[in-house]
Design a protein around this motif. Structure first.
Motif, short mmCIF file in Angstrom:
data_model
loop_
_atom_site.label_atom_id
_atom_site.label_comp_id
_atom_site.label_asym_id
_atom_site.label_seq_id
_atom_site.Cartn_x
_atom_site.Cartn_y
_atom_site.Cartn_z
N ASN A 120 0.84 -1.19 0.00
CA ASN A 120 0.00 0.00 0.00
C ASN A 120 0.88 1.24 0.00
O ASN A 120 2.11 1.13 0.03
N SER A 147 1.89 3.24 2.21
CA SER A 147 2.90 3.35 3.27
C SER A 147 4.14 2.54 2.91
O SER A 147 5.27 2.96 3.20
N HIS A 148 3.96 1.39 2.26
CA HIS A 148 5.11 0.61 1.81
C HIS A 148 5.86 1.37 0.72
O HIS A 148 7.08 1.47 0.75
N THR A 177 5.98 4.51 0.09
CA THR A 177 6.67 5.67 0.65
C THR A 177 7.95 5.23 1.35
O THR A 177 9.00 5.86 1.20
N ARG A 178 7.89 4.14 2.10
CA ARG A 178 9.08 3.63 2.77
C ARG A 178 10.14 3.24 1.75
O ARG A 178 11.32 3.55 1.92
N CYS A 199 5.76 7.71 -5.90
CA CYS A 199 6.22 8.17 -4.59
C CYS A 199 7.58 8.84 -4.69
O CYS A 199 7.81 9.89 -4.08
N CYS A 227 9.04 17.37 4.43
CA CYS A 227 9.31 15.97 4.72
C CYS A 227 10.38 15.92 5.80
O CYS A 227 11.32 16.71 5.77
#
Length: 120
Positions: A64, A66-67, A69-70, A103, A114
């Motif tokens: 998703n 969040s992954h 972005t990481r 991303c 950020c």
């Protein structure tokens, strides 16, 4: 003539189809590490120094934002370190991995604040 140094390449394992094998019921399960995947090309160590990192180990349909972005933050930090001549991201065939590029673009080119040092 001086011997040139080998390029330093970071290879990130992000899961997906490339690291999966069907179980007894035929359902794909993540079983291959980045070391296993790179092992399919043993001669790669003759042309580059490698640093391998397994950063995820799941089917891409389970990823998703969040992954993604990481992943983008890890890649951007690796770029900012200046340590690597190239970065390879392994993943399977699901098109959601294209969200990683979205991303990364957002992190590099947007004006949002950020908490990471590579984004000004």
């Amino acid at each position: 003539m001086a011997k040139s140094r080998m390029k330093m390449i970071l290879i990130l394992g992000c899961g997906g189809t490339i690291g999966m094998v069907p179980n007894a019921q035929g359902i794909l399960e993540p079983t291959k590490s980045i070391e296993d995947i790179v092992g399919y090309v043993p001669t790669i160590a003759q042309v580059a120094q490698l640093e391998l990192k397994q950063i995820e180990d799941r089917d891409s349909t389970e990823l998703n934002p969040s992954h993604w972005t990481r992943f983008a933050i890890l890649i951007a930090d690796a770029i900012a370190s200046g340590k690597y001549d190239g970065i390879i991201v392994t993943h399977g065939t699901d098109p959601t991995i294209s969200m990683l590029m979205i991303c990364m673009r957002a992190l590099f080119f947007s004006q949002i604040s950020c908490p990471h040092s590579f984004v000004k």
